[in-house]
Design an enzyme around this catalytic site. Structure first.
Site, PDB file in Angstrom:
ATOM      1  N   LYS A   1       0.890  -3.002   6.950  1.00  0.00           N
ATOM      2  CA  LYS A   1       1.445  -2.845   5.611  1.00  0.00           C
ATOM      3  C   LYS A   1       2.962  -2.677   5.639  1.00  0.00           C
ATOM      4  CE  LYS A   1      -2.216  -3.354   3.087  1.00  0.00           C
ATOM      5  NZ  LYS A   1      -2.334  -4.541   2.203  1.00  0.00           N
TER       6      LYS A   1
ATOM      7  N   TYR B   1      -3.390  -0.425  10.335  1.00  0.00           N
ATOM      8  CA  TYR B   1      -3.186  -0.652   8.898  1.00  0.00           C
ATOM      9  C   TYR B   1      -1.763  -0.310   8.487  1.00  0.00           C
ATOM     10  CZ  TYR B   1      -4.333  -0.607   3.902  1.00  0.00           C
ATOM     11  OH  TYR B   1      -4.386  -0.858   2.552  1.00  0.00           O
TER      12      TYR B   1
ATOM     13  N   SER C   1       0.861  -1.179   0.000  1.00  0.00           N
ATOM     14  CA  SER C   1       0.000   0.000   0.000  1.00  0.00           C
ATOM     15  C   SER C   1       0.892   1.222   0.000  1.00  0.00           C
ATOM     16  CB  SER C   1      -0.885   0.012   1.252  1.00  0.00           C
ATOM     17  OG  SER C   1      -1.583   1.241   1.377  1.00  0.00           O
TER      18      SER C   1
END
Length: 252
Positions: A161, A157, A144
């Site tokens: 990632k 998150y 990402s």
């Protein structure tokens, strides 16, 4: 969809394949001649994707469940003989939350689906690719923009990632002796149910909330198919695809 039966059969597994980026990748791979096993927790969206192309096969599996992941890969090998590609795509995020208000449940849920699930799938892919004949294959991890630059209020998150980046680098090293290539695709603001909120307004580092450009999710599928279609001796270690005007360079 390609009907070229002279091309050697290539088999891919796409996790989170029922919607969004996973669906776009499955369609692009099928169009390029791959047989694609799409995996996810819910049968209905997988069946809908499979109905669009003869080369797409649905398998219900939860990437956070070790037994499900083993069954997914064993089923694919039993049916198609080998696994040439894993697109490690499944994952989840969480609503923007102040760091001191994060719950352990939220933290564990995001890391389980996004990082641990990717590890479990990569481990099974490695096992199959190391022992199959001909040996080798390719793993593409869905990173990402957040694997490089965090958004505000998105700790679970972001950490997950960043972990994907470490997993990718380790696989690149450990896969070399066995012809297992690994690359990472870092995607920004694809127009999906998970990513299209950027158009409505996204928290910025200066404390404001602003709309950001999005791109057609089909472009992510094209990028995955490009990475997947490289010859065995060639690899893209990292590829970023994002809207041209999306804030990333200089973000924050």
């Amino acid at each position: 969809m390609s009907d070229d039966t002279t091309t050697p059969a290539r088999t891919a597994i796409v996790t989170g394949g029922g919607s969004g980026i996973g669906r776009a990748a499955a369609l692009a791979l099928a169009a390029a001649g791959w047989t694609v096993v799409v995996a996810g927790r819910r049968a209905e969206p997988l069946d809908e994707v499979a109905a669009t192309a003869q080369r797409i096969v649905p398998v219900v599996a939860d990437v956070t469940v070790e037994a499900d992941v083993r069954r997914l890969f064993d089923t694919t090998v039993e049916r198609f003989g080998r696994v040439d590609l894993l697109f490690n795509n499944a994952g989840t995020g969480a609503p923007p939350t102040s760091f001191d208000e994060l719950t352990l449940e939220t933290w564990d849920g995001v890391l389980a689906a996004t990082l641990t699930g990717s590890f479990l799938c990569a481990r099974e892919a490695f096992r199959v690719m190391r022992t199959q004949v001909p040996q080798g294959g390719r793993i593409i991890n869905n990173g990402s923009i957040s694997a490089h630059a965090p958004r505000p209020l998105s700790a679970p998150y972001t950490v997950a990632k960043h972990g994907i980046s470490g997993l990718t680098k380790q696989l690149q090293l450990d896969g070399r002796p066995y012809g297992i290539a690994c690359g990472q695709i870092d995607i920004g603001n694809a127009a999906t149910s998970m990513g299209s909120g950027a158009a409505d307004g996204t928290p910025q580092a200066d404390g404001t909330t602003r709309s950001e450009p999005t791109m057609d999710v089909a472009e992510t599928g094209r990028a995955v198919a490009y990475m997947a279609g490289l010859p065995a001796g060639t690899n893209v270690p990292n590829l970023t695809v994002m809207p041209t005007a999306m804030p990333f360079v200089g973000r924050g």
